[in-house]
Write an enzyme that holds these catalytic residues in place. Sequence first.
Site, PDB file in Angstrom:
ATOM      1  N   SER A   1       0.829  -1.198   0.000  1.00  0.00           N
ATOM      2  CA  SER A   1       0.000   0.000   0.000  1.00  0.00           C
ATOM      3  C   SER A   1       0.872   1.260   0.000  1.00  0.00           C
ATOM      4  O   SER A   1       1.628   1.477  -0.957  1.00  0.00           O
ATOM      5  CB  SER A   1      -0.958  -0.046   1.197  1.00  0.00           C
TER       6      SER A   1
ATOM      7  N   HIS B   1      -7.348  -6.203   0.579  1.00  0.00           N
ATOM      8  CA  HIS B   1      -6.205  -5.289   0.502  1.00  0.00           C
ATOM      9  C   HIS B   1      -5.012  -5.779   1.319  1.00  0.00           C
ATOM     10  O   HIS B   1      -3.865  -5.599   0.914  1.00  0.00           O
ATOM     11  CB  HIS B   1      -6.642  -3.902   0.978  1.00  0.00           C
TER      12      HIS B   1
END
Length: 258
Positions: free
Chosen positions: A86, A236
Amino acid sequence: MQLNFKQIGETGKPLIILHGVFGFLDNWLTIGKTISEQGYRVYLVDQRNHGRSPHEAPLNFSTLAADLKEFLDQQNIESPILIGHSMGGKTVMEYAVTYPGTFDALVVVDIGPKAYPIHHTKILKGLNAIRLDQIESRNQADEVLSEYEPLLGVRQFLLKNLYRNEEGGFAWRFNLPLLTTDMANVGAQIKSDEPVETPALFIRGANSNYVLDEDLEGILDLFPNAQLKTIEGAGHWVQAEQPKAFVSTLLEFLNEAI
């Protein structure tokens, strides 16, 4: 900048792992140990304004990439493998286009080089609603945060950053005021006039919408030797949700690329 880090393993190819926003190096301990058992010398690093690294402005990827370069120089690390999740993925991409030729492989976890809109607004409101001078327990903090974030797993992840300071009160491991004002920078696009030829792996979760099929073109514009792998049953936080599949995918790539 003296970044806080943990080294796992004394020998082998150096491998650097950078966490995402609101995270810190402890999130990667289990994965780091697993990778080190395959002969790699693993460095888990707290990025600035996170974990036990200094809380200092600014918060942008040119600075975070420069911090990484300084860390590698301080530790005399040459030709490492760079892994980032991320926000950490954005950092290693920025490092790659700024310092090409100084690393041997790039692994980016569930993020692309494109610009992302701010999507942590509600979480930031919830974190700022927690009055650290008034709460007496982590459960009280969770009660406040639950009004803004319904998912227990996300709240637990965030509240790992809550700790007792030397005065006995609560404090955050991340720099909440700076994250609140500068969160837009965390979604900034990574750009370069020159493509980076070093082998790269982009890993995405099948249940995540961070990296879409149509994003592959933009990835290949920057990293023409990149491949995109999708891990089923993961969102994610790919490495946390499907750790075995994540490590297997990573090692398969490294065995080919290095």
